[in-house]
Design an enzyme around this catalytic site. Structure first.
Site, PDB file in Angstrom:
ATOM      1  N   ASP A  39     -40.383 -68.305  71.520  1.00 43.71           N
ATOM      2  CA  ASP A  39     -41.411 -67.812  70.593  1.00 43.71           C
ATOM      3  C   ASP A  39     -40.930 -66.509  69.961  1.00 43.71           C
ATOM      4  O   ASP A  39     -40.611 -65.552  70.668  1.00 43.71           O
ATOM      5  CB  ASP A  39     -42.721 -67.582  71.346  1.00 43.71           C
ATOM      6  CG  ASP A  39     -43.920 -67.374  70.435  1.00 43.71           C
ATOM      7  OD1 ASP A  39     -43.724 -66.990  69.269  1.00 43.71           O
ATOM      8  OD2 ASP A  39     -45.046 -67.606  70.893  1.00 43.71           O
ATOM      9  N   SER A  51     -52.673 -67.717  70.455  1.00 42.14           N
ATOM     10  CA  SER A  51     -52.299 -66.942  69.274  1.00 42.14           C
ATOM     11  C   SER A  51     -53.487 -66.061  68.864  1.00 42.14           C
ATOM     12  O   SER A  51     -53.993 -65.302  69.685  1.00 42.14           O
ATOM     13  CB  SER A  51     -51.845 -67.888  68.160  1.00 42.14           C
ATOM     14  OG  SER A  51     -51.126 -67.201  67.166  1.00 42.14           O
ATOM     15  N   HIS A 103     -43.682 -71.145  69.609  1.00 40.85           N
ATOM     16  CA  HIS A 103     -45.041 -70.603  69.551  1.00 40.85           C
ATOM     17  C   HIS A 103     -46.085 -71.635  69.974  1.00 40.85           C
ATOM     18  O   HIS A 103     -47.169 -71.273  70.436  1.00 40.85           O
ATOM     19  CB  HIS A 103     -45.328 -70.102  68.131  1.00 40.85           C
ATOM     20  CG  HIS A 103     -46.537 -69.229  68.026  1.00 40.85           C
ATOM     21  ND1 HIS A 103     -46.683 -68.058  68.751  1.00 40.85           N
ATOM     22  CD2 HIS A 103     -47.673 -69.353  67.279  1.00 40.85           C
ATOM     23  CE1 HIS A 103     -47.848 -67.495  68.460  1.00 40.85           C
ATOM     24  NE2 HIS A 103     -48.475 -68.267  67.575  1.00 40.85           N
TER      25      HIS A 103
END
EC number: 3.1.2.-
Length: 261
Positions: free
Chosen positions: A208, A104, A236
């Site tokens: 995601d 991320s 995610h």
């Protein structure tokens, strides 16, 4: 052994017990691990345990997180990359090559730090980017100019959370670092010609919605080397359910590079 690098504490590197051993040498490749926004280095201990002792793992602990109170707040991804690189960088490039894994927000930071290692003459193995949109393809860009109160109002509107929660100062202090990180993420970009020479390997969960496959494909524009994208089942945080497969792929690619070097 998972080592933890804490910006703001020069030379402080702590270890977390691992299933491997600590027989690293000067030529052992090093994998730097960059956590997601709101995540700390200890979150990646299970991830680290999946690796063999053939790869040294160092997780970065960001300013303002647990055990890091009182450190400067994040102002930008490049500024944080400068701070981290200054602590990582020895007086001369080591014999062993380096690789980077970022999940991320950590993917953006890993890219920026990799650029600094590249400019300093280090041998880069690869950049492994997990669940992170490519620069220029980040969603919710409008929040980059939001104040703290604007961010809290947005959370209320998006989640239906009772705004009275934010009247509690302890709750605000706990949630604001993550929201500020989101604001920094939204404001991140870099010139389109900015590239690394090492391969970029990307990973994404098929469910995601924060960073989609389409958002990640443009990472191919950020390398002059090889590029690949691999899709895992999950959201995610797909990596939690796919640790063995993910780590196996990263380790194989890292050691294959070392065998060829």
């Amino acid at each position: 052994m998972l080592h933890v690098l804490r910006p703001g504490y020069a030379g402080a590197v702590n270890g977390h017990s691992n299933n491997g051993n600590d027989d690293e040498t000067s030529t052992t490749p090093t994998l730097y691990i960059f956590p997601h926004a709101g995540g700390d280095a200890t979150y990646y201990v299970p991830f680290s345990r999946e690796f063999s002792a053939d790869i040294k793992r160092i997780a970065v602990h960001y300013p303002g997180q647990r055990d890091g109170y009182g450190l400067p707040a994040l102002t930008s991804i490049p500024a944080l990359a400068d701070e981290i690189f200054a602590i990582m960088k020895p007086s001369a490039p080591p014999e062993g090559a380096v690789a980077f894994f970022g999940h991320s927000m950590g993917g953006m930071l890993a890219f920026e730090v990799a650029l600094r290692f590249q400019s300093a003459g280090y041998r880069l193995i690869a950049l492994f980017v997990s669940a992170c949109s490519a620069p220029g393809y980040i969603r919710y860009k409008q929040i980059k100019d939001f104040s703290d109160n604007d961010m809290l109002d947005l959370v209320v509107r998006m989640t239906g959370m009772n705004p009275d929660f934010f009247e509690d100062e302890e709750f605000r202090v706990g949630v604001l670092p993550t929201l500020r990180a989101a604001r920094i993420i939204a404001g991140y970009n870099c010139p389109p010609e900015t590239t690394v020479s090492c391969p970029i390997y990307t990973y994404i969960g098929d469910k995601d919605w924060i960073a989609t496959q389409e958002d990640m494909k443009p990472w191919r524009e950020r390398t002059t080397g090889a590029f690949a994208i691999r899709v895992f089942p999950g959201d995610h945080f797909y990596l939690n359910g796919n640790l063995s497969e993910l780590v196996c792929d990263i380790e194989d690619k890292t050691l294959e590079w070392c065998d060829r070097a």
